[in-house]
Design a protein around this motif. Structure first.
Motif, PDB file in Angstrom:
ATOM      1  N   LEU A 183       3.019   5.858  -3.067  1.00 32.92           N
ATOM      2  CA  LEU A 183       4.138   6.615  -3.632  1.00 32.92           C
ATOM      3  C   LEU A 183       4.015   6.729  -5.148  1.00 32.92           C
ATOM      4  N   GLN A 184       3.555   5.656  -5.780  1.00 40.20           N
ATOM      5  CA  GLN A 184       3.378   5.679  -7.233  1.00 40.20           C
ATOM      6  C   GLN A 184       2.314   6.690  -7.645  1.00 40.20           C
ATOM      7  N   LYS A 185       1.262   6.783  -6.852  1.00 40.92           N
ATOM      8  CA  LYS A 185       0.189   7.733  -7.160  1.00 40.92           C
ATOM      9  C   LYS A 185       0.670   9.175  -7.049  1.00 40.92           C
ATOM     10  N   THR A 186       1.596   9.413  -6.119  1.00 36.41           N
ATOM     11  CA  THR A 186       2.094  10.773  -5.930  1.00 36.41           C
ATOM     12  C   THR A 186       3.258  11.088  -6.860  1.00 36.41           C
ATOM     13  N   GLY A 187       3.625  10.099  -7.694  1.00 36.97           N
ATOM     14  CA  GLY A 187       4.666  10.336  -8.686  1.00 36.97           C
ATOM     15  C   GLY A 187       6.070  10.110  -8.189  1.00 36.97           C
ATOM     16  N   LEU A 243       0.828  -1.205   0.000  1.00 42.15           N
ATOM     17  CA  LEU A 243       0.000   0.000   0.000  1.00 42.15           C
ATOM     18  C   LEU A 243       0.864   1.257   0.000  1.00 42.15           C
ATOM     19  N   GLU A 244       1.978   1.192   0.720  1.00 44.47           N
ATOM     20  CA  GLU A 244       2.897   2.332   0.732  1.00 44.47           C
ATOM     21  C   GLU A 244       3.487   2.554  -0.656  1.00 44.47           C
TER      22      GLU A 244
END
Length: 284
Positions: free
Chosen positions: A265-269, A260-261
């Motif tokens: 992080l991927q979603k926030t780039g 999930l972490e």
């Protein structure tokens, strides 16, 4: 409810989209299907006789509100169709099934008769409510220092059970003559993804028990849960799993947290290395 167990599914897990309702076609059959689903929910709880008022209150929980007179009309239509029988006790009128609901029937034919939302959502809510009760039992009875671990394991197991219940619900929704099949197929894919993240390193024997007995309604082979079901007895069963599979659940929880972490992080780039759980081993 679901936010505590699978935050990424909050807001979508209970979506229902009925083409008949949107297009205003076959609405009479749709209402009958939903009312029979509510009758089934009561039946599985052990409540064989229900009043119009009880059906009305349940209808509001799951579907767009309709007038009590409309519900009464459809209950009487179902009586004329020999699906229900009516019994009077003074001024109170009760409705009940003419025959017990069928068991071991295919989901396709089952959804032709019953809307499955009420019995499946009731089952999910039942387990969610168990958790709040179980926390007190854990605090009072667990060995000192083990309370948080045991409570966390129990919450994790209940979360997996609820996700499996929701998946079972959506699988049958794809067979419903009134529903938008593509929408429910997409929901199943999202549930599968959430379940994979939460179960892929758990022991197969634990998952098999949870899938067969706890996450399916009784008519499809699951454990029977009635109003008389002792909540303490159910909690004790789940606590045994939490004890027995303590290390497995702790490890799966750790893996899930890292996943999930990473996704966050991927979603926030932000670049992050994907988690390769094949290299992970459960610590001795």
């Amino acid at each position: 409810m679901i936010h505590d167990f699978a935050p990424e599914l909050d807001g979508i897990y209970n979506i229902r989209e009925d083409e008949s309702e949107e297009q205003q076609i076959k609405t009479g059959r749709l209402h009958e299907n939903r009312i029979l689903g509510i009758m089934l929910k009561f039946y599985l709880e052990g409540k064989k006789k229900v009043t119009t008022r009880e059906v009305e209150l349940e209808y509001k929980k799951y579907f767009k509100d309709i007038a009590r007179s409309t519900i009464s009309t459809y209950l009487n239509m179902l009586k004329k169709e020999a699906m229900l029988i009516k019994e009077r006790d003074g001024r109170i009128v009760y409705y009940m099934f003419q025959e017990p609901p069928p068991k071991a029937i295919s989901g396709f034919w089952f959804t032709r008769l019953f809307c499955i939302d009420p019995p499946y959502f009731y089952r999910a809510i039942y387990y969610a409510s168990l958790y709040s009760i179980a926390k007190k039992i854990v605090i009072e009875n667990a060995q000192k220092g083990n309370e948080q671990v045991l409570e966390g394991n129990l919450k994790y197991l209940i979360g997996v059970i609820i996700l499996l219940i929701l998946k079972n619900r959506n699988e049958k929704c794809t067979l419903c003559q009134f529903g938008k099949q593509e929408r429910y197929i997409n929901l199943i894919e999202e549930l599968d993804s959430a379940l994979k993240d939460r179960t892929d390193v758990l022991p197969s024997d634990l998952l098999e028990i949870i899938k067969k007995e706890y996450s399916e309604i009784a008519l499809f082979g699951g454990m029977n849960i009635t109003e008389e079901q002792e909540e303490i007895e159910m909690i004790e069963r789940l606590l045994k799993f939490a004890y027995k599979y303590n290390k497995d659940i702790e490890f799966q929880t750790m893996v899930l947290g890292r996943r999930l972490e990473s996704k966050s992080l991927q979603k926030t780039g932000i670049d992050s290395n994907p988690l390769d759980i094949k290299e992970e081993k459960i610590p001795d």
